[in-house]
Write an enzyme that holds these catalytic residues in place. Sequence first.
Site, PDB file in Angstrom:
ATOM      1  N   VAL A   1       0.868  -1.172   0.000  1.00 53.79           N
ATOM      2  CA  VAL A   1       0.000   0.000   0.000  1.00 53.79           C
ATOM      3  C   VAL A   1       0.908   1.225   0.000  1.00 53.79           C
ATOM      4  CG1 VAL A   1      -0.233  -0.011   2.516  1.00 53.79           C
ATOM      5  CG2 VAL A   1      -1.957   1.147   1.154  1.00 53.79           C
ATOM      6  N   CYS A   2       0.428   2.280  -0.623  1.00 56.19           N
ATOM      7  CA  CYS A   2       1.104   3.580  -0.544  1.00 56.19           C
ATOM      8  C   CYS A   2       2.528   3.459  -1.107  1.00 56.19           C
ATOM      9  CB  CYS A   2       1.070   4.032   0.911  1.00 56.19           C
ATOM     10  SG  CYS A   2       1.370   5.770   1.234  1.00 56.19           S
ATOM     11  N   THR A   3       3.497   4.133  -0.516  1.00 53.46           N
ATOM     12  CA  THR A   3       4.861   4.123  -1.048  1.00 53.46           C
ATOM     13  C   THR A   3       5.560   2.775  -0.890  1.00 53.46           C
ATOM     14  OG1 THR A   3       5.790   4.937   1.036  1.00 53.46           O
ATOM     15  CG2 THR A   3       5.120   6.598  -0.568  1.00 53.46           C
TER      16      THR A   3
ATOM     17  N   GLY B   1      -2.972   2.374  -3.902  1.00 54.18           N
ATOM     18  CA  GLY B   1      -2.661   3.800  -3.783  1.00 54.18           C
ATOM     19  C   GLY B   1      -2.315   4.182  -2.345  1.00 54.18           C
TER      20      GLY B   1
END
Lengths: 258, 258
Positions: free
Chosen positions: B131-133, B181
């Site tokens: 998730v995310c970075t 994202g």
Amino acid sequence: MDRRAFNAALAAASVLGLVAPTAARAQGAPARPRIGMLVYSDMILLDLAGPLTAFNIMQADIQLIARSSQAVMTDVGLPVTPTANFETTAKDLDVLFVPGGLKGTIAAMKDTQTVDFVREQGRAARYVTSVCTGSLLLGAAGLLKGYQATSHWYVRDLLAHMGAVVRKDRVVEDRNRLTAGGVTAGIDLALTIAERVAGDELARRMQLLIEYDPRPPFDSGSPEHAGLKITEAVLARRSDLIREAETAAKAAGASMNL
Amino acid sequence: MDRRAFNAALAAASVLGLVAPTAARAQGAPARPRIGMLVYSDMILLDLAGPLTAFNIMQADIQLIARSSQAVMTDVGLPVTPTANFETTAKDLDVLFVPGGLKGTIAAMKDTQTVDFVREQGRAARYVTSVCTGSLLLGAAGLLKGYQATSHWYVRDLLAHMGAVVRKDRVVEDRNRLTAGGVTAGIDLALTIAERVAGDELARRMQLLIEYDPRPPFDSGSPEHAGLKITEAVLARRSDLIREAETAAKAAGASMNL
């Protein structure tokens, strides 16, 4: 907006670069919004983590408040260490926040010290807020009597025993009480609180930063959409706890002569 | 579905009462899905908390894996204590999960031991997820070369430096790679993983249990919807870190001869 509200909004706006530092300084050193988040054993970590993330982005002065200084265990096995207890918590919170977790909430409703603390803090706080079953504890403290409120869908109706007018919206706002639905509703609640405490632009930045652009892969987030079979399966595994919550809610109502 | 996949699905279905206990027992004692979640300093707690809640509901065998046994500090000031390290983690995870947190992700991308661990585990795991970075770290480990993938919107394009085909969906699935994202996309990801690992009905129950029926109070969850002013304000405060991430992504790409 009173002075305290103004200072809180200014401080939050300032730290996010929404106003020039000099504008903030011209008012002296405005207080950061003071937010007290109750934590207790068997609470749901995600109930806390959404709002905590938002309040942290606001650079609020956050206290995690428990009855004692001992770490409390959450649903997922991660302990949370409190930063304040019932004696050390400030008496003039901008936001009082209560997370949920059915088993833990029931225990808290039966604990006089916890209920008294929530009642005292709730009377003084600018905003009284909860996510998930946390509203049952607000109810037990008499803070929802005559207020519209909501909770996790499977215990929502129990709020009526404690004098609340039950609503089934995701976030229900009635005067300074903001209650939210189950678990993930904490994110919607947090953005709503951010708007009230620190303004619309900050709340929108926050939503972009946490990329809250939800796309649930299924349409099963409410009993109406999940359908009877899924709903009954979820309820079946929690019927004992829901009955316990009902007993606790009725007892709390009786103690308020409802 | 191979034997390991079958056992994991059966175990998850069984603990949630989706199949009769005897059906599960008839297969022996099937292994619970084995999920390894990387944790590291400066990670975002909410990136972890959404998926952790879902995996916990699945009664998966969850390990929180760090380089050492020391607690790692998260963005919100809550420490997370790992339950496994790079040496003690099982080599055949059903799900490898990597959370984000830009500053922490960059440090992890530069740490050979972490990158090597993620590469080894990613090659063996049934599902490689982030998730995310977190996807930047998967990229640095060479796990997204030739795969469609996504990340937090403000670093998404950097995945191309490490051979990924950048997509901007909330959850991007390409063969056994599932990337999501920013921050809150972890909830959508977790429901998707639950469906893959334990079936559609379990995932729908889970969505109902965490009442994931989002109603964001604003329409500001993506740069396209937030608009230029809000987007630039968010970017301005992170431009140094984004530049650092770009350097790290290019260096990782160069080491893969991209």
